[in-house]
Design an enzyme around this catalytic site. Sequence first.
Site, PDB file in Angstrom:
ATOM      1  N   GLN A  48     -47.123  37.385   2.167  1.00 38.75           N
ATOM      2  CA  GLN A  48     -46.055  37.280   3.172  1.00 38.75           C
ATOM      3  C   GLN A  48     -46.601  37.442   4.591  1.00 38.75           C
ATOM      4  O   GLN A  48     -45.987  37.004   5.549  1.00 38.75           O
ATOM      5  CB  GLN A  48     -44.962  38.327   2.880  1.00 38.75           C
ATOM      6  CG  GLN A  48     -45.228  39.752   3.395  1.00 38.75           C
ATOM      7  CD  GLN A  48     -46.121  40.572   2.482  1.00 38.75           C
ATOM      8  OE1 GLN A  48     -47.104  40.086   1.969  1.00 38.75           O
ATOM      9  NE2 GLN A  48     -45.806  41.834   2.307  1.00 38.75           N
ATOM     10  N   GLU A 288     -36.176  37.492   1.969  1.00 37.84           N
ATOM     11  CA  GLU A 288     -35.172  37.112   0.973  1.00 37.84           C
ATOM     12  C   GLU A 288     -34.074  36.232   1.579  1.00 37.84           C
ATOM     13  O   GLU A 288     -33.667  35.246   0.975  1.00 37.84           O
ATOM     14  CB  GLU A 288     -34.600  38.369   0.306  1.00 37.84           C
ATOM     15  CG  GLU A 288     -35.670  39.038  -0.543  1.00 37.84           C
ATOM     16  CD  GLU A 288     -35.244  40.370  -1.110  1.00 37.84           C
ATOM     17  OE1 GLU A 288     -34.757  40.394  -2.230  1.00 37.84           O
ATOM     18  OE2 GLU A 288     -35.410  41.389  -0.395  1.00 37.84           O
TER      19      GLU A 288
END
Lengths: 346, 160, 442
Positions: A48, A288
């Site tokens: 990420q 998310e």
Amino acid sequence: MKVRGIGIGSMVYGVGYGFSRPDFASAEVEIAPDGTVTIWSGASELGQGIRTVLSQIVAQEFGAAYEDIRVISADTDKTPDSGPVSASRSTYVQGNAVLAACKDLKQELISLASELMGVESNLVEIQNGQIAAKDKIGKIISFSKLASEMHVQGRRTHGFGWHNNRTLDVDKNTSQGDAYSSYAWASQLVEVEVDTQTGRVKILRLASATDVGKAINPQLIEGQIEGGAVQGLGFALMEEMQVEQGVFNNANLSTYLIPTAADVPPIDSLIVEVSDPSGPYGAKGMAEPATIPTTPAILNAIADAISKRVRYSLASPENVLKVLGKIDGSGKEGFLLLEDIPYPVA
Amino acid sequence: MINNQKDVLMDLVINNKHISIRAGGGRCLLDFLREDLSLMGTKEGCGEGECGSCTVLLDGKAVLSCMTPMERAIGREVTTIEGVGRPGNLHPLQQAMMEEGGVQCGFCTPGMIMSGVELLNRKSNPNRDEIVEGISGNLCRCTGYRKIITAIERAAEKMS
Amino acid sequence: MSDTQEIIEIKFADHRGYVPIGSSVIREDALAKVTGQAEYSGDISRPGMLHGKVLMSPFPHALVKHIDTSKAARMQGVHAVLTAKDIPGENVFGIAIADQQVLADKKVRFVGEPVALVAAEDPFIAAEAVRSIKVEYEPLQGVFDPLAGIKEDAPRVQEQGNILLHTKVRKGDYLKGFADADVVVENVYRTHGQDHVPLEPEGGIAWIENDGVLTIYSSSQYVFRDRKQVARVLNLPVNRVRSVNTTVGGGFGRKDDVTVEILVSLLASATLKPVRLVYNRHESMMTQTHRHPTITRVRTGATKEGKLTSMEGVVYGDTGPYSSLGIFVIKKMALHLGGPYYFPNYKCDSISVYTNNPIAGAFRGFGIFQSAIVHEQQMDELAAKLGIDPLEFRLKNCLREGLSFSTGQVMNEACGIAATLERLKEYMAEHSLRFSRNMEVV
């Protein structure tokens, strides 16, 4: 016949653990005599980009060069505990911990700089990568020189930071209460083309308006948005665990298909920044939120195109043909009746 | 490596170096590269030829090393990610992947770069469809592919 | 301080490399990744290393009557064959609540559940040894649907019952809210299961250091919890376990709970040799967590002016036989089922149910993924019934500073949903996009 439709999906996501669950992170930073800085963070780098974000935070706080930052990650013998990487909390909680570690050392930096420059410490600021005296043009120290001087003078060069993302629990019977400290927001638009003969759905475009609070690294943000959208697209159009009597029948990549490069539509990443005062530089969790709106946007776009709804969440060609009445609609995507699912009593 | 298969003489060129060693046969090229030569850059994502993470070049052609018997490489030339470019001497595609954000978790990256390199060797100026086709056998779960496609375009520009 | 003068004379341009927050700098790990140098769990080896392999249950629900490991244990090159009885500490783990057995003891609860472990000198031998283990099972009736699982007479997946958690959200007076509504939309939605497919399957290696510390390198989202969970199973003090993260080839929630860490630790401890275990893709998909399949019934009411008045919903989440994070994924759904909109009245229940299906746990989106599939379709259906543009309908009802969420929590200035919708409105105008072009033939 091919028909087109537009659909929107929106979402809210409570970031972090909430409900007064432990949600903390710690971090350490150390300034070396040559102006390089080491970060110790328990945060896991999953791809990420958290190591990059933490480096950028330190570079900003100290006026250090980004290339001069090194991160030591997630080792119970070496790094402090930064909590898990989950719940879209890395930048928001672990970033705040690194910020706190920088602040822990910043007073040392500033007091030494004020002595060296002969100005009051409240007039010293770190701005644009320089340690400078406010209102005194020319009084500037580079971070690397200051770092060297800290070691020469035996000042403290190791900082520790702890950030507690404290939340409250909610009422047990009603769930009323302030469950989360921060919420993330996103909306996506999808344009689809549905082939009513084959049931095939093609995504023509996808626009993702994601509120990230502050984009610390826009390219990483775009990477999350694009990758998240494609995971959502996979769920909506092709990925399905086929489970019968507990047996996952397609548990391999030749029968469980995920999107390839050929499945990816044009994606417009529309970065929205509504600052959150509780996040580092206003940043919010966003990993998310990048994937959540895609499936509903696709399902709504299909409904917009064919005026019928694929209420089972997989819009495979077969399921689209079923709702179009072109093939028999029985099976698991055939819906339960409302009365099959009574609401629990109030 | 204990194995029922007999030893074979693996005489081949790997990343421009000639090697000749005896190794337990009957395995796939991927295992030979990783276990016998410690070339760990080539990854196994599925072991059944579906994900492309194990892509290497065999005589310049992209092959899935998990599906390629190691013996097939004898007398031929194998290129792995380690032979594409090293720090300080990167292939333009490696550089472009870094700059364009084509890398996230990085597990698909070596295989992706091998497919990209083969494409760029074949075609100096591939269009978008050709790029998509060139990497359609390489799965990526993080990036959504778009930045990888852009990286291949940038590398092509630089190379031409 | 001989060079004080020099220090304060340094010019602005001297400072190299300053990049403000908001810059797209190149990832600091990009170079290692594009050159193939980044080390993932399966890339790490140690001298004398053994290879671990798991025997998985073929049954979704069965009693384990007898395990015969004698043939496997006698095989040349096999160093350890372990079953539940060989576990030195507690045979239990779990990210939220410890309800999952490391190796099946008396009962298996899903297809793929680890039953026995082998460490061997070679992966081929390890696989052969696993195949030679004989397990006598007595199949039981299973629970394969959460709605079946909540019935009184359903087989028990867990001894305490099949309901893991029932979350209730109650705000305002939902019945009055429906009485105030001019339009009500009510539907049932099902969502399906999804596999994370991180490109790197789960893997790790463990060994005992010279100082006796059990050391684990693995692909993980949280090493500090890994070491706690390993310590409990191995019966070790927590500070005698070291857990280190390798480069991780994607997680998406899959690697939040322990994956192979306890298994390699058991094998390393039993053999006193380094043991590596990397799941192949099939094993990864069978043994690890997935996205929760859900069933939701929901009704949503609005006035003819287009203001939401009330919502009632119930969610049944299929969490598989063990909690993992299923307790919180489904809890979160009850709060988020109304989406980013203001409801003065809200009643929602979410029920996480144990079944004998594959385990569900954390997966990017964490229940909100499933919630959004529900609330966004409800919004579109209401907008259609009311004859209001779907985007305008959302803007009319979205949360804003001063309005409260389903939990009653009042939104602050960071509430950004309207800004994202406004941005899409601009985007639609920029690209001349509009809804409902009525079966336009292309």
